[in-house]
Scaffold this motif. Structure first.
Motif, PDB file in Angstrom:
ATOM      1  N   HIS A  38      34.706  32.702  65.882  1.00  0.00           N
ATOM      2  CA  HIS A  38      35.104  34.066  66.234  1.00  0.00           C
ATOM      3  C   HIS A  38      35.006  34.399  67.723  1.00  0.00           C
ATOM      4  O   HIS A  38      35.929  35.005  68.280  1.00  0.00           O
ATOM      5  CB  HIS A  38      34.319  35.078  65.390  1.00  0.00           C
ATOM      6  CG  HIS A  38      34.873  35.227  64.019  1.00  0.00           C
ATOM      7  ND1 HIS A  38      34.744  34.239  63.065  1.00  0.00           N
ATOM      8  CD2 HIS A  38      35.598  36.214  63.441  1.00  0.00           C
ATOM      9  CE1 HIS A  38      35.339  34.630  61.956  1.00  0.00           C
ATOM     10  NE2 HIS A  38      35.887  35.816  62.162  1.00  0.00           N
TER      11      HIS A  38
ATOM     12  N   ALA B 197      32.374  42.626  59.066  1.00  0.00           N
ATOM     13  CA  ALA B 197      33.171  42.805  60.285  1.00  0.00           C
ATOM     14  C   ALA B 197      32.532  43.857  61.180  1.00  0.00           C
ATOM     15  O   ALA B 197      32.510  43.718  62.409  1.00  0.00           O
ATOM     16  CB  ALA B 197      34.601  43.195  59.930  1.00  0.00           C
TER      17      ALA B 197
ATOM     18  N   SER C 154      40.177  42.954  61.376  1.00  0.00           N
ATOM     19  CA  SER C 154      39.055  42.063  61.082  1.00  0.00           C
ATOM     20  C   SER C 154      38.411  42.529  59.786  1.00  0.00           C
ATOM     21  O   SER C 154      37.762  43.571  59.745  1.00  0.00           O
ATOM     22  CB  SER C 154      38.036  42.078  62.224  1.00  0.00           C
ATOM     23  OG  SER C 154      36.951  41.214  61.940  1.00  0.00           O
TER      24      SER C 154
END
Length: 215
Positions: free
Chosen positions: A121, A141, A51
Motif C-alpha cells: 500500500h 481502510a 479504498s
C-alpha cells in the motif's frame, strides 16, 4: 539505472500485485485458503481513489472490483455509472486486501490479509501522487488512511467526516471521506443515521463531479 516513467511505475507495481502469492507462500498466519486472485484498479491520472476492505465472493469470481450489489450502491452514492467507475483514467480502486480472504465460521468475510498493506500500500499510494480524493470504506481502510485521527467506532468516524475532510484539505495530502460499507447489510445503519444521506452524500457527489470534470 533506468528511471521508470509514472505510467511504467504504476504498471510494474500493478503487475507485481496481481502476481503476488505472499499470503500463500509466506503468510503471516494461516495461508489464504484458495488461489490468490488480486483485484485492484490503478492509475497514473485518476484523481479519485476508493479504498475499501477486500473482495467478496462475487468479485473473486469476476476479477473486477465491486461487481456486486455493494458496488451498485456505492456508484449510486457517488452519483456515477459504471462507465466512470471502471475507467482507470478517472478512478483508482485500492482495497486494503487484494484477494478474497475467505469466510469465517459464521459465513462472513474474514478481515483483509495484513500482508497486502505491509508490502504494497505505501508503494502504490506513493506512485499515485495525483490522487486528490480518497474514499475510505470500512474500519480497515479508515485505520490506514486516518491513522491516530480515527475515532473509536466506524459510526463515530463517519460522523466526524467534516473534520477529516477539512483537515486533509488544508495540507498537500488528498482529501479523505470516510464511508460505511455500502453492503445491503447496513440498511439498518443508514436508517439510524439519516444525516449520512442528507449531509455527506451531497458533498461526496459534488467532489466526484468536480474531479471527473477536470479529467
Amino acid at each position: 539505472m533506468i528511471e521508470l516513467t509514472k505510467i511504467e511505475e504504476i504498471e510494474v507495481l500493478s503487475n507485481a500485485v496481481r502476481a503476488c502469492r505472499i499470503c500463500v507462500e509466506k503468510p503471516e498466519k494461516a495461508p489464504l485458503p484458495h488461489e490468490p486472485r488480486p483485484v485492484l484498479q490503478t492509475s497514473s491520472t485518476a484523481r479519485i481513489c476508493i479504498s475499501g476492505q477486500a473482495p467478496g465472493t462475487r468479485v473473486h469470481k469476476s476479477g473486477r472490483p465491486f461487481t456486486d450489489p455493494s458496488g451498485d450502491r456505492l456508484r449510486s452514492w457517488m452519483g456515477i455509472g459504471e462507465d466512470v467507475f471502471y475507467d482507470p483514467d478517472l478512478l483508482a480502486i485500492v482495497p486494503m486486501g487484494f484477494c478474497f480472504p475467505g469466510l469465517d465460521a459464521k459465513g462472513g468475510d474474514l478481515p483483509p490479509r495484513p500482508e497486502c498493506r505491509k508490502v504494497w500500500h505505501d508503494r502504490l499510494f506513493a506512485a499515485m501522487p495525483q490522487i486528490e480524493l480518497i474514499l475510505v470504506i470500512g474500519q480497515y481502510a479508515q485505520a490506514y488512511h486516518l491513522g491516530k485521527a480515527r475515532k473509536g467506532s466506524l459510526t463515530e468516524t463517519v460522523a466526524a467526516w467534516q473534520t477529516y475532510f477539512q483537515e486533509s484539505g488544508r495540507s498537500d495530502r488528498p482529501l479523505v471521506l470516510p464511508l460505511p460499507h455500502p453492503s445491503w447489510r447496513n440498511n439498518s445503519w443508514l436508517k439510524k443515521n439519516p444525516w449520512f444521506e442528507a449531509e455527506l452524500l451531497p458533498v461526496l457527489q459534488k467532489e466526484i463531479a468536480r474531479l471527473v470534470s477536470r479529467a
